[in-house]
Design a protein around this motif. Sequence first.
Motif, PDB file in Angstrom:
ATOM      1  N   ILE B  28       7.385  -6.012  17.465  1.00 24.90           N
ATOM      2  CA  ILE B  28       8.212  -5.507  18.563  1.00 24.90           C
ATOM      3  C   ILE B  28       7.500  -4.391  19.291  1.00 24.90           C
ATOM      4  CG2 ILE B  28      10.424  -4.540  19.147  1.00 24.90           C
ATOM      5  CD1 ILE B  28      11.380  -5.614  16.449  1.00 24.90           C
ATOM      6  N   VAL B  72      10.191 -11.400  27.954  1.00 19.22           N
ATOM      7  CA  VAL B  72      10.768 -10.624  26.861  1.00 19.22           C
ATOM      8  C   VAL B  72      11.816 -11.430  26.140  1.00 19.22           C
ATOM      9  CG1 VAL B  72      12.286  -8.680  26.380  1.00 19.22           C
ATOM     10  CG2 VAL B  72      10.256  -8.357  27.751  1.00 19.22           C
ATOM     11  N   LEU B  76      11.215 -12.322  22.293  1.00 18.40           N
ATOM     12  CA  LEU B  76      12.059 -11.764  21.234  1.00 18.40           C
ATOM     13  C   LEU B  76      12.751 -12.861  20.464  1.00 18.40           C
ATOM     14  CD1 LEU B  76      13.388  -8.571  22.971  1.00 18.40           C
ATOM     15  CD2 LEU B  76      11.742  -8.758  21.132  1.00 18.40           C
ATOM     16  N   MET B  80      12.575 -13.325  16.479  1.00 15.62           N
ATOM     17  CA  MET B  80      13.707 -13.487  15.588  1.00 15.62           C
ATOM     18  C   MET B  80      13.493 -14.693  14.680  1.00 15.62           C
ATOM     19  SD  MET B  80      16.103 -11.236  16.186  1.00 15.62           S
ATOM     20  CE  MET B  80      17.491 -12.096  15.521  1.00 15.62           C
TER      21      MET B  80
ATOM     22  N   VAL C  84      16.194  -4.995  29.774  1.00 16.81           N
ATOM     23  CA  VAL C  84      15.068  -5.405  28.921  1.00 16.81           C
ATOM     24  C   VAL C  84      14.900  -4.450  27.756  1.00 16.81           C
ATOM     25  CG1 VAL C  84      12.566  -5.679  28.881  1.00 16.81           C
ATOM     26  CG2 VAL C  84      13.891  -6.614  30.771  1.00 16.81           C
ATOM     27  N   LEU C  87      17.540  -4.813  25.271  1.00 14.97           N
ATOM     28  CA  LEU C  87      17.276  -6.000  24.460  1.00 14.97           C
ATOM     29  C   LEU C  87      16.309  -5.652  23.329  1.00 14.97           C
ATOM     30  CD1 LEU C  87      18.194  -8.882  24.568  1.00 14.97           C
ATOM     31  CD2 LEU C  87      16.195  -9.455  25.891  1.00 14.97           C
ATOM     32  N   PHE C  88      15.314  -4.904  23.696  1.00 14.24           N
ATOM     33  CA  PHE C  88      14.365  -4.458  22.677  1.00 14.24           C
ATOM     34  C   PHE C  88      15.079  -3.698  21.574  1.00 14.24           C
ATOM     35  CE2 PHE C  88      10.126  -5.560  23.210  1.00 14.24           C
ATOM     36  CZ  PHE C  88       9.798  -5.635  24.540  1.00 14.24           C
ATOM     37  N   VAL C  91      16.992  -5.878  19.216  1.00 13.59           N
ATOM     38  CA  VAL C  91      16.142  -6.582  18.257  1.00 13.59           C
ATOM     39  C   VAL C  91      15.621  -5.626  17.206  1.00 13.59           C
ATOM     40  CG1 VAL C  91      14.040  -7.937  17.986  1.00 13.59           C
ATOM     41  CG2 VAL C  91      15.533  -8.338  19.912  1.00 13.59           C
ATOM     42  N   ILE C  92      15.300  -4.389  17.649  1.00 13.45           N
ATOM     43  CA  ILE C  92      14.845  -3.410  16.655  1.00 13.45           C
ATOM     44  C   ILE C  92      15.937  -3.174  15.628  1.00 13.45           C
ATOM     45  CG2 ILE C  92      14.237  -0.994  16.308  1.00 13.45           C
ATOM     46  CD1 ILE C  92      12.744  -1.134  18.944  1.00 13.45           C
TER      47      ILE C  92
END
Lengths: 649, 99, 283
Positions: B28, B72, B76, B80, C84, C87-88, C91-92
């Motif tokens: 990430i 992105v 992502l 996942m 964006v 979104l990061f 996910v983190i």
Amino acid sequence: MTTLAATGVLRASWLLLAFPVFGAAVLLLGGRRTDKWGHLLGVLMSLASFVYGVIAFFTLLSYPASERSRDLHMYSWIPVNGFQANMGILLDPLSICFVLLITGVGSLILIYSVGYMAHDTDRRRFFGYLNLFIAAMLLLVLSDNYLGLYAGWEGVGLASYLLIGFWQFKPTAAVAAKKAFIANRVGDAGLSVAIMLMFAEFGTVNFTGVFAGVKSSGSGVGLALGLLLLLGACGKSAQIPLQSWLLDAMEGPTPVSALIHAATMVTAGVYLMVRSNPILAQSADARMAVAIVGAVTLLFGAIIACGKDDIKKSLAGSTMSQIGYMMLGAGLGPAGYAFAIAHLLAHGFFKAGLFLGAGSVMHGMDDEVDMRRYGGLWRILPITFVTFGLAYLAIIGIPPFSGFFTKDPIIDAAWESGGTQGWLLGGAAIIGAGITAFYMTRMMLMTYFGARRWETEGVLGGAGAHPATPEPHVPHPHESSPVMTWPMIVLAIGSVGAGGFLIINNRLDGFLAPVVGAVPAPHGLWSWPGGIALVLVVLAMGVAWTMYGRVPVPAVAPRGSVLTRAARADLYGDAFNESVLMRPGQWLTRLSVYFDSRGVDGVVNGLAATVGGSSGRLRKVQNGFVRSYALSMLIGAVLLVFGLLVVRL
Amino acid sequence: MSPAAYVFLAVILFAIGGVGVLIRRNAILIFMSVELMLNACNLAFVAFSRMWGNLDGQVVAFFVMVVAAAEVVVGLAILMAVYRAHKSASVDDANLLKY
Amino acid sequence: MTHLFILANGGANGTNLDPIYDEVLFWILAILAVCAALAMILVRQAVHCALMLAVVMLSLAVMYAMQGAPFLAFVQVIVYTGAVLMLFLFVIMLIGISNRESLKETISGQRLWAGLGGFGLVVLLIVGVGHAALGTAAPTTSANNTNNLTGLAQLIFTTYVFPFEITSALLITAALGAMVLAHRERTTPKLTQRDVARAKIASGQVAPEPPPGVYALHNAVDMPAMLPDGTTAARSVSRAVAQRDVDLGRGDRQVQITADLEAEERIETERQLEAGAAGRDEA
């Protein structure tokens, strides 16, 4: 003498070649089916050739002396534009002499072989090879161009190889055959270069063409051709420097030694020299070289023969020496050609007789060749003793036997060639005659007289098809069968009479004069050099008697003087060949192998190792981590930008 | 301020983003460094558009943003999926394709 | 504020308010952006990195505004930072929050060469750009006399309509792709309501079990929770509370409480069992 076409009976002269070729083909290709009657066919073919040879001889005699050169064109062999080589037969006084010698003595030896090889299972093959030899030798002497001569030359070399190594299960025989072939090959190289030179200079290899061309081409070409032909002759006739094979060739059966290495094949060199007399006439230096080779070899062979206890090897040394006489004669120009041929013909008789006698003795002694194991055989083998003895008297030159009549003219011609040359050549010939008498008397005494050493010491054998017995045993010698003794008798008659027949009244030199030129100063039968030689001969006989006749011959060879040891070692001929020729060749081979395996292979393997090693190191770059790949991309991009900027700014 | 200064700043940010890609191990964070590089490019585009006096640079920067967003999203999602399979987001764990 | 508006529109119209504002603002923002970027690549926790990236993006947005691209500035804030980056962060949260990335570098030489490469890139590009004559801001053309948004719209839907269409296709594809990637295949059939009801009745427990806390006897913050097998869960007491006990010198209080509770539970269980057995005997 101009060459005419063959007419009448002579048009069938191809039969001379056809008979032995047919015999060889049937015997060698037919295989074991021909075993029962093979030997008879062999003898028959040789006799048929002899009969035709006699007919041809008398036909030639019926022509006037200037018309005795007849050529029969058989077929066109190499019809290429710019180079024509034909198979043709040239019948003239020189070749007819050789035809009679080859087929006559050959037939006698073949008849002898029927008895000598009676117990050998490969007898049929033996006769096949002998027929092959006769065919090749006839091609050699009958061909009308140098290329056909060369074909016959190679053919006799092949037959010699096959026959020396006839008992191929004996390693010594196989090695001796190989040695003979290789030494011959060196000489053949000289002959082939001579033929190439002839073609380059004259555009033809016909006798007539070459002899006509050499007259106008000057002495340089003559010298070159003469020396090259001499090299070829040395190989075939076992002259210095190519003499080392002849003594080893005694590994073959005794009839082979008699026919090939005494009477015929080794004389092919002399034939070549005499046939090429117009070439030799152009260059005195070439003739001088031939004479010197002859003189040196006659002494060389004689000294070797003195030290050998093996009866066949002693006779081989004698052959080498006698051919030296013939070469000496051939090197003296028209003064000596005819006498060289005369000595050749006489030598054919008495040397063949000596060898067949030796074979008869070996036959009775269970194939033992060491003369120290002989002794006192004159009573047991009477016919052999008488024929051998007559041939012995002939070879040492006791009048009125053959050798006296044929050797003396050569000695005279050598002496009379003038100046220092005359002293040296003549002196060598005389001394050679003396040494010949010494070793031949030694041979006679050791073999036929004295105590019967074979009864007390026993023999080992080993010179034939059967190996030597581990312990000495006592043989039971007996006279040979008639099929073996009659040829010896005929040859003994020849030994006695041939010389006188040929020389008295200048019969042979008159017959050969159209071919080789007339003898410039013919002289009588007696001359001073001949007389000195005869005295020396008698003295040598006495010396031999004191050394071998009066005192008992020890069964084991004593150490002997320096000269004796040198003679036993072939006057270090083999040692010389090895150190001068073989060892450098071996070093060269080893160097090449080393260079190949280290250098060439090293480069190739080194290349492979470099690739392998570098790839082994390079593969570590691919370590599976994406980040390091990304790093290399960044570095690459930086370098690209740098390059761009450097170019543009 | 002259456009040159903005371009220099963009260069510096770009290089920092590039180094970030190489240094970080978490996928990430690598992604975020890539986003930083894209932003630096956008800044450069806008500076050039100001230099030329037309809006083409801004249009391009706009499109870059759109594409970056799409990238992105997909990236992502891939992340996942990979995480579900391997239970690890470290980029160094995928190192089997080596010598 | 007006300054900002003027700045935002000023670059587009060529009327700068005051060059000094421009320069000061630029320098502040530049330093801020560079420091935030460096922090982004150097800090350990992933969330901090995301936040640093947000700082960078916001400062870039202001720079876009300074350069006469107000639309782009707002798009940067709303889309880039707001969508964006969030979104990061999502996910983190899902993946990376518990991963404490170790600072040790596994590949030897990576940091050194990465640093050198980056430095080299900076130097080369600055040299290259510096050589190029970039000049000053050019005056805008007449076609751009309308405001920024209209101008952009004109460009996008006329000159750049083809890339626009393709980009839209890209977006759709990206959305679909994300859905496909995130999809998890069912390995067991989906249970219908009928199946659930059946299962419930078959197991004998139709009504759901009482939620936690129904049978709780205590609800103090320093009482540990009860596990189904009668033991206490020591982890249900906050560490801060347990620490307070230790600080106040009654370190074994938790242990005492635990023992009391477990004893209470045993008594209660036995009583219920006896009652149940007696009830059955009666019935």
